[in-house]
Design a protein around this motif. Structure first.
Motif, PDB file in Angstrom:
ATOM      1  N   ALA A  46       7.008   6.358  -5.050  1.00 44.79           N
ATOM      2  CA  ALA A  46       6.217   6.428  -6.280  1.00 44.79           C
ATOM      3  C   ALA A  46       5.108   7.466  -6.195  1.00 44.79           C
ATOM      4  CB  ALA A  46       5.623   5.059  -6.594  1.00 44.79           C
ATOM      5  N   VAL A  47       4.973   8.243  -7.266  1.00 47.63           N
ATOM      6  CA  VAL A  47       3.918   9.251  -7.334  1.00 47.63           C
ATOM      7  C   VAL A  47       2.619   8.679  -7.896  1.00 47.63           C
ATOM      8  CG1 VAL A  47       5.561  11.159  -7.498  1.00 47.63           C
ATOM      9  CG2 VAL A  47       4.673  10.104  -9.608  1.00 47.63           C
ATOM     10  N   GLN A  48       2.696   7.474  -8.461  1.00 50.75           N
ATOM     11  CA  GLN A  48       1.519   6.755  -8.940  1.00 50.75           C
ATOM     12  C   GLN A  48       1.697   5.275  -8.626  1.00 50.75           C
ATOM     13  OE1 GLN A  48       1.797   8.071 -13.108  1.00 50.75           O
ATOM     14  NE2 GLN A  48      -0.203   9.071 -12.874  1.00 50.75           N
ATOM     15  N   SER A  69      -1.141   9.204  -2.386  1.00 48.87           N
ATOM     16  CA  SER A  69      -2.361   9.386  -1.613  1.00 48.87           C
ATOM     17  C   SER A  69      -2.085  10.257  -0.394  1.00 48.87           C
ATOM     18  CB  SER A  69      -2.897   8.027  -1.150  1.00 48.87           C
ATOM     19  OG  SER A  69      -3.908   8.176  -0.165  1.00 48.87           O
ATOM     20  N   ASP A  70      -3.096  11.040  -0.001  1.00 47.25           N
ATOM     21  CA  ASP A  70      -2.973  11.824   1.223  1.00 47.25           C
ATOM     22  C   ASP A  70      -2.770  10.933   2.443  1.00 47.25           C
ATOM     23  OD1 ASP A  70      -3.345  14.120  -0.272  1.00 47.25           O
ATOM     24  OD2 ASP A  70      -5.451  14.380   0.293  1.00 47.25           O
ATOM     25  N   GLU A  71      -3.197   9.676   2.354  1.00 48.04           N
ATOM     26  CA  GLU A  71      -3.044   8.754   3.463  1.00 48.04           C
ATOM     27  C   GLU A  71      -1.582   8.427   3.758  1.00 48.04           C
ATOM     28  OE1 GLU A  71      -5.389   5.342   2.607  1.00 48.04           O
ATOM     29  OE2 GLU A  71      -7.307   6.416   2.794  1.00 48.04           O
ATOM     30  N   HIS A  72      -0.683   8.710   2.816  1.00 52.32           N
ATOM     31  CA  HIS A  72       0.740   8.434   3.035  1.00 52.32           C
ATOM     32  C   HIS A  72       1.423   9.512   3.881  1.00 52.32           C
ATOM     33  CE1 HIS A  72       0.398   6.043  -0.898  1.00 52.32           C
ATOM     34  NE2 HIS A  72       0.644   5.168   0.058  1.00 52.32           N
ATOM     35  N   VAL A  73       0.795  10.667   4.008  1.00 57.65           N
ATOM     36  CA  VAL A  73       1.477  11.814   4.604  1.00 57.65           C
ATOM     37  C   VAL A  73       1.825  11.590   6.075  1.00 57.65           C
ATOM     38  CG1 VAL A  73       1.231  14.258   5.214  1.00 57.65           C
ATOM     39  CG2 VAL A  73       0.525  13.463   2.943  1.00 57.65           C
ATOM     40  N   ALA A  74       0.897  11.035   6.838  1.00 59.16           N
ATOM     41  CA  ALA A  74       1.114  10.923   8.285  1.00 59.16           C
ATOM     42  C   ALA A  74       2.351  10.099   8.630  1.00 59.16           C
ATOM     43  CB  ALA A  74      -0.123  10.307   8.944  1.00 59.16           C
ATOM     44  N   GLY A  75       2.563   8.985   7.931  1.00 60.77           N
ATOM     45  CA  GLY A  75       3.726   8.151   8.208  1.00 60.77           C
ATOM     46  C   GLY A  75       5.028   8.879   7.930  1.00 60.77           C
ATOM     47  N   PHE A  76       5.073   9.592   6.806  1.00 65.47           N
ATOM     48  CA  PHE A  76       6.285  10.352   6.480  1.00 65.47           C
ATOM     49  C   PHE A  76       6.491  11.500   7.476  1.00 65.47           C
ATOM     50  CE2 PHE A  76       5.722   8.682   2.030  1.00 65.47           C
ATOM     51  CZ  PHE A  76       6.926   8.006   1.978  1.00 65.47           C
ATOM     52  N   HIS A  77       5.405  12.118   7.921  1.00 62.32           N
ATOM     53  CA  HIS A  77       5.526  13.220   8.876  1.00 62.32           C
ATOM     54  C   HIS A  77       6.189  12.737  10.162  1.00 62.32           C
ATOM     55  CE1 HIS A  77       4.289  16.325  11.763  1.00 62.32           C
ATOM     56  NE2 HIS A  77       4.236  17.127  10.707  1.00 62.32           N
ATOM     57  N   GLU A  78       5.769  11.584  10.649  1.00 64.96           N
ATOM     58  CA  GLU A  78       6.362  11.036  11.871  1.00 64.96           C
ATOM     59  C   GLU A  78       7.817  10.638  11.632  1.00 64.96           C
ATOM     60  OE1 GLU A  78       7.021   9.872  15.707  1.00 64.96           O
ATOM     61  OE2 GLU A  78       5.364  11.078  14.882  1.00 64.96           O
ATOM     62  N   ASP A 117       0.809  -1.211   0.000  1.00 65.15           N
ATOM     63  CA  ASP A 117       0.000   0.000   0.000  1.00 65.15           C
ATOM     64  C   ASP A 117       0.848   1.270   0.000  1.00 65.15           C
ATOM     65  OD1 ASP A 117       1.034  -0.081   2.561  1.00 65.15           O
ATOM     66  OD2 ASP A 117      -0.894  -0.354   3.561  1.00 65.15           O
ATOM     67  N   GLY A 118       2.170   1.101  -0.036  1.00 64.14           N
ATOM     68  CA  GLY A 118       3.069   2.244  -0.100  1.00 64.14           C
ATOM     69  C   GLY A 118       3.321   2.951   1.215  1.00 64.14           C
ATOM     70  N   ALA A 152       1.143  15.872 -13.297  1.00 64.99           N
ATOM     71  CA  ALA A 152       0.292  16.302 -12.185  1.00 64.99           C
ATOM     72  C   ALA A 152       0.541  15.441 -10.945  1.00 64.99           C
ATOM     73  CB  ALA A 152      -1.176  16.241 -12.591  1.00 64.99           C
ATOM     74  N   ALA A 153       0.818  14.151 -11.142  1.00 62.27           N
ATOM     75  CA  ALA A 153       1.086  13.266 -10.005  1.00 62.27           C
ATOM     76  C   ALA A 153       2.374  13.665  -9.290  1.00 62.27           C
ATOM     77  CB  ALA A 153       1.164  11.815 -10.474  1.00 62.27           C
ATOM     78  N   PHE A 154       3.398  14.067 -10.045  1.00 61.86           N
ATOM     79  CA  PHE A 154       4.626  14.555  -9.417  1.00 61.86           C
ATOM     80  C   PHE A 154       4.335  15.818  -8.601  1.00 61.86           C
ATOM     81  CE2 PHE A 154       7.043  11.771 -12.264  1.00 61.86           C
ATOM     82  CZ  PHE A 154       8.148  11.458 -11.490  1.00 61.86           C
ATOM     83  N   VAL A 155       3.516  16.696  -9.141  1.00 59.02           N
ATOM     84  CA  VAL A 155       3.182  17.934  -8.429  1.00 59.02           C
ATOM     85  C   VAL A 155       2.423  17.615  -7.141  1.00 59.02           C
ATOM     86  CG1 VAL A 155       1.938  20.121  -8.558  1.00 59.02           C
ATOM     87  CG2 VAL A 155       3.195  19.281 -10.564  1.00 59.02           C
ATOM     88  N   GLU A 156       1.448  16.704  -7.225  1.00 57.85           N
ATOM     89  CA  GLU A 156       0.714  16.316  -6.018  1.00 57.85           C
ATOM     90  C   GLU A 156       1.641  15.646  -5.010  1.00 57.85           C
ATOM     91  OE1 GLU A 156      -2.537  17.047  -5.214  1.00 57.85           O
ATOM     92  OE2 GLU A 156      -2.243  18.337  -6.975  1.00 57.85           O
TER      93      GLU A 156
END
Length: 338
Positions: free
Chosen positions: A62-64, A78-87, A34-35, A144-148
């Motif tokens: 990966a951006v896609q 996905s926005d769901e990936h952000v929290a793990g990287f933030h920690e 799930d990345g 656009a995926a790279f930008v996101e």
């Protein structure tokens, strides 16, 4: 003794405490496919920050989903990936290291289910699948995926972003005439082959105000492929667009026999640095402090990217400092043994 290796480096307002970068290396450890960041990533990256590496660069992310090298790769689609990287960033920063993420798309070298994509329908070798040639709509979706991905990287608190334009993955496939046989505005001339990367850089810079690196493969090791001199031109264009540093690797866009030896890619970094007047990172079998110091003192590169040696020795900065006859600050928890 004053050393170049342990001198600070400031780029666009971000200061690294030394010139040592943990080079991005795939861990294939997102086991749920799930990345997401998992326990291994915290152990792996944070331990190198404890070891006093100046910049920790997270592996190709990966951006896609179809842009993963493997199904176990990290993702930021996905926005769901952000929290793990933030920690993860929080824990790395706590030990005095800065963080970077390498935004990536594997292109024709993706090994995931479903269609894979590339600028042209050419397989890497006889064992790998033939990719689907990207339509212009596919190209714009990927830009656009790279930008996101850059937006999410900012939200996650990364200090630096690197675009993966090397090792035969998608951006590299557009840049090289060996893999880009398109006849539209994304193929043919060097300017057209650069267009995909140009659009990604412009898009990322519209949402990101921190340092931006690009990793390149500065030699295709093929008589009809690109060389470091060709990448001087690309690097000049990158600099005009606001790229701060070119991370100089080589090879892997097509199968090739490469004469590998300690520091075998440093001359490519030196060529691009001098020819484009841009900061560069050197990588490739750099294993000793003396070797790194020589590269920096002779102005052959500005940062030292260390890969496999940091897998072998998480505390390589201490090892390098001892070799150079200097003392570096210890993590307070380890002071009694440092």
């Amino acid at each position: 003794m004053n050393t170049a290796l342990f001198s600070p480096f400031t780029i666009k307002g971000v200061t690294l405490k030394n010139r040592i970068v943990m080079s991005p290396m795939c861990m294939y450890s997102s086991h749920n496919e799930d990345g997401h960041v998992e326990d291994w990533h915290f152990t792996h990256y944070v331990s190198r920050a404890v070891g006093q590496v100046g910049l920790i660069m997270v592996e190709a992310t990966a951006v896609q989903p179809q842009g993963r090298i493997s199904a176990q790769d990290l993702g930021i689609w996905s926005d769901e990936h952000v929290a793990g990287f933030h920690e993860l960033n929080k824990q790395i920063n706590a030990h005095g290291a800065k963080t970077a993420i390498q935004l990536a798309h594997a292109g024709r070298k993706a090994m995931v289910d479903g269609d894979i994509y590339a600028p042209s329908a050419l397989a890497f070798n006889e064992k790998m699948r033939t990719p689907v040639e990207m339509t212009q709509e596919d190209i714009q979706e990927t830009v656009a995926a790279f930008v996101e991905g850059a937006k999410r990287s900012k939200a996650a608190g990364f200090d630096i972003i690197e675009l993966h334009g090397a090792h035969g993955y998608l951006i590299n496939e557009f840049l090289s005439p060996l893999t880009n046989r398109r006849e539209d505005q994304y193929g043919g001339s060097a300017e057209n082959r650069y267009r995909f990367l140009r659009e990604i850089i412009d898009g990322v810079n519209a949402v990101w105000d921190g340092p931006l690196f690009v990793r390149v493969s500065a030699n295709d090791y093929h008589p009809e492929g690109l060389t470091a001199e060709d990448y001087v031109t690309y690097a000049k264009w990158m600099k005009e667009q606001g790229v701060d540093l070119v991370d100089v690797s080589s090879g892997a866009v097509v199968p090739a026999a490469i004469d590998v030896f300690p520091g075998y890619q440093v001359a490519f970094a030196e060529t691009i640095k001098a020819g484009a007047n841009i900061d560069t990172g050197a990588v490739g079998l750099i294993t000793s402090g003396l070797q790194a110091e020589e590269i920096l003192r002779n102005n052959r590169a500005d940062l030292i990217f260390v890969a496999r040696e940091l897998l072998r020795d998480p505390y390589w900065p201490k090892t390098a400092a001892k070799e150079l006859g200097v003392e570096i600050e210890a993590p307070k928890q380890y002071d009694r043994a440092w």
